[in-house]
Design an enzyme around this catalytic site. Structure first.
Site, PDB file in Angstrom:
ATOM      1  N   GLU A   1     -89.440 -37.478 -64.654  1.00 44.35           N
ATOM      2  CA  GLU A   1     -88.326 -38.425 -64.519  1.00 44.35           C
ATOM      3  C   GLU A   1     -88.773 -39.868 -64.363  1.00 44.35           C
ATOM      4  O   GLU A   1     -87.951 -40.771 -64.387  1.00 44.35           O
ATOM      5  CB  GLU A   1     -87.427 -38.013 -63.347  1.00 44.35           C
TER       6      GLU A   1
ATOM      7  N   LYS B   1     -89.410 -43.071 -58.323  1.00 41.02           N
ATOM      8  CA  LYS B   1     -88.566 -41.878 -58.238  1.00 41.02           C
ATOM      9  C   LYS B   1     -89.389 -40.680 -57.788  1.00 41.02           C
ATOM     10  O   LYS B   1     -90.524 -40.488 -58.223  1.00 41.02           O
ATOM     11  CB  LYS B   1     -87.901 -41.568 -59.590  1.00 41.02           C
TER      12      LYS B   1
ATOM     13  N   GLU C   1     -75.312 -39.532 -68.994  1.00 39.42           N
ATOM     14  CA  GLU C   1     -76.768 -39.650 -69.119  1.00 39.42           C
ATOM     15  C   GLU C   1     -77.222 -38.797 -70.285  1.00 39.42           C
ATOM     16  O   GLU C   1     -76.736 -37.674 -70.467  1.00 39.42           O
ATOM     17  CB  GLU C   1     -77.516 -39.153 -67.868  1.00 39.42           C
TER      18      GLU C   1
ATOM     19  N   GLU D   1     -89.012 -45.719 -63.918  1.00 43.51           N
ATOM     20  CA  GLU D   1     -88.838 -45.926 -62.480  1.00 43.51           C
ATOM     21  C   GLU D   1     -89.945 -45.173 -61.744  1.00 43.51           C
ATOM     22  O   GLU D   1     -89.858 -43.982 -61.491  1.00 43.51           O
ATOM     23  CB  GLU D   1     -87.455 -45.447 -62.045  1.00 43.51           C
TER      24      GLU D   1
END
Length: 334
Positions: free
Chosen positions: A315, A309, A258, A306
């Protein structure tokens, strides 16, 4: 005849380097968001953008079916919630492999990630046993030469990261990672590492310049013996290499499982910075690091924002594409 043979060999070598170089860049596909495209559309988006590798965080059968025959290289995570089950015995691991790996022979699964950022932590003790059990299950299925077993760690496993040559694991992390590194050495598998210069920068902006974090420094920033560092990404990766060396695993390579930069939700989180980081990372991956020059395999986080999350915040904003498949900013994967 010799000239023709040389031409064929050189052409083959060029195509090999081109192919492997392109495949060095992948994108993580998480689906913890609303209104995301169906797996077959996602795979089509990878293909249309020449993205040659994918990481999935659990073995979704619909995604694996959509990947069949595409030659997109894949990291398949087992899912952290399955670690205890997979560590419980070889039959459990064999059952998992027979359900999620064996039925997909035309999917280019490259690695199985046994745990994501669980070392050190409450589930860390399950990781090595689960890895061994998965490896034995792959051996039984005659897939050991096709798929490597590893685990993905955050750079939180480092107790020392500066200068890169002093890189060392924390005591807690070393207790788990030393035997894991020995396993990786025996099997020829890489260590998967999640590397985020963004978090290092925002955690210490007084000591780290944003140019150093974004691959934009005009010259050397850190001198470490005979090695010179012009960007923070290289410094972090080489600190992990140094930590591996200190546990007797100098032959283990690193795959960056990542790396990315958010476009919103925090300090220095903006589309322009995200575009700069990601595009520069793509351009840099073929060069490797000062300690390990050459191609480095990198998976960018992530394909989509997303919004589900938790906890909500930074994030939720790492995506390269909107759910309607339009790019958030322009990125050239070629």
């Amino acid at each position: 005849m010799e000239t023709n043979s040389f031409f064929v060999l050189a052409t083959g070598l060029f195509l090999y380097l081109l192919f492997t170089g392109v495949k060095s860049i992948g994108v993580c596909y998480g689906n913890d968001g609303d209104n995301l495209p169906a797996p077959n559309e996602v795979v089509g988006l990878y293909q249309s953008n020449n993205i040659r590798a994918m990481r999935v965080y659990y073995p979704d059968k619909g995604t694996l079916q959509a990947l069949g025959g595409t030659n997109i290289a894949v990291i398949v995570d087992v899912g952290n919630s399955n670690l205890a089950y997979l560590a419980s015995g070889e039959d459990a691991a064999k059952s998992w492999v027979n359900e999620y790996i064996v039925p997909f022979p035309n999917v280019a699964i490259r690695y199985i990630a046994v745990g994501n950022e669980v070392i050190p932590g409450n589930d860390a003790g399950f990781v090595l046993t689960a890895m061994q059990n998965i490896q034995n299950a792959l051996n039984a299925a005659n897939l050991q030469n096709k798929i490597k077993v590893s685990t993905s760690v955050s750079t939180g496993v480092l107790g020392v990261s500066y200068p890169p040559s002093a890189g060392a694991f924390t005591d807690d992390a070393r207790n788990y990672l030393q035997p894991i590194a020995a396993f990786l050495s025996r099997t020829g598998a890489p260590l998967l590492a999640n590397v985020y210069p963004y978090f290092s920068y925002v955690g210490n902006p007084g000591q780290i310049s944003i140019e150093y974090a974004l691959f934009m420094s005009p010259g050397t920033v850190v001198n470490d013996g005979q090695l010179q560092y012009q960007n923070l990404f290289d410094a972090i990766v080489d600190a992990v290499y140094s930590a591996l060396e200190k546990v007797g695993a100098s032959g283990v390579s690193i795959v960056v499982s990542e790396s990315g930069w958010p476009s919103d939700g925090g300090d220095a989180a903006a589309p322009q910075n995200a575009q700069t980081y990601v595009q520069n990372l793509i351009g840099h991956a073929g060069k490797g690091t000062p300690k390990r020059p050459g191609n480095i395999e990198v998976y960018i986080f992530a394909m989509f924002d997303e919004d589900k999350k938790q906890p909500q915040g930074i994030e939720n904003h790492f995506g390269l594409f909107y759910p309607n498949k339009q790019p958030k900013y322009n990125i050239n994967f070629n």
